[in-house]
Design an enzyme around this catalytic site. Sequence first.
Site, mmCIF file in Angstrom:
data_model
loop_
_atom_site.group_PDB
_atom_site.id
_atom_site.type_symbol
_atom_site.label_atom_id
_atom_site.label_comp_id
_atom_site.label_asym_id
_atom_site.label_seq_id
_atom_site.Cartn_x
_atom_site.Cartn_y
_atom_site.Cartn_z
ATOM 1 N N ALA A 46 0.852 -1.195 0.000
ATOM 2 C CA ALA A 46 0.000 0.000 0.000
ATOM 3 C C ALA A 46 0.882 1.239 0.000
ATOM 4 O O ALA A 46 2.101 1.144 -0.183
ATOM 5 C CB ALA A 46 -0.911 -0.014 1.215
ATOM 6 N N ASN A 47 0.307 2.410 0.153
ATOM 7 C CA ASN A 47 1.089 3.646 0.282
ATOM 8 C C ASN A 47 0.387 4.581 1.265
ATOM 9 O O ASN A 47 -0.674 4.251 1.788
ATOM 10 C CB ASN A 47 1.310 4.297 -1.097
ATOM 11 C CG ASN A 47 0.012 4.722 -1.736
ATOM 12 O OD1 ASN A 47 -0.712 5.566 -1.213
ATOM 13 N ND2 ASN A 47 -0.309 4.118 -2.876
#
Length: 228
Positions: free
Chosen positions: A33-34
């Site tokens: 993810a980020n």
Amino acid sequence: FAAQAAPKPLVGRHALVTSGPTHEPIDPVRYIANRSSGKQGHAVAAALAALGARVTLVSGPVRLPDPAGVNVVAVETASEMLTACRAALPADIFVAAAAVADWRVEAAGQKLKKRDGGGPPALTLTENPDILATLSTTGPYRPELVVGFAAETNDVVAYARAKRLRKGCDWIVANDVSPATGTFGGDRNSVHVIRADGTEEAWENLAKTEVASRLAAAISNHFVNGKK
Ligand code: CTP
Ligand code: CA
């Protein structure tokens, strides 16, 4: 007597907005993810709706309420985001505010096990489709006004100018996401708006909701005055 209704210059227009991160699975229990919170993209969707647009918000996983009066389509991966965006066309306006993962993993069908031998697994990465470039450049359904975002940590404006040309979008909203700025996950943003006509504006240290209102106002100006 009745209060004067707010002007709704975008009535009759369909706006498609992407927001949030994407999650790219590694196996059934893990993902990449980020740090995107979705705050800026969700605020843009709300601001366009407030000006009367019909808004489709295609969002990755976020911890935010759905903006009022907006049709939200929840997705996880970049591939799902592209499919959902295509399904939402035609649109007059496309604002790509999502922090789309650049790569996906060749995901395992079963949970990877520590004791399977061979040590830590190597992840094979494949480039994801570029949703902004795809919608900017393909087909008869290109939205009339396409606005990208550019997340940069250095040489923000120079990288963003090049990115706008590469993506084929009309405007790009460049923001500095260096950790010291607190942009990712925070409530404030400083942006440079770079347009195809060569005009550039700096909007410094504003609430993300204010950046969204200014962007929505600029978009409605385009449709009212034909200013690109
Ligand atoms: N974007 C997209 N699909 C992708 C990657 C990015 O639609 N697969 C969009 C983002 O929503 C944003 C713009 O493209 O509007 C720029 O994203 P950014 O990550 O800054 O640019 P990249 O082209 O991915 O380049 P890099 O991350 O290497 O700087
Ligand atoms: Ca990227």
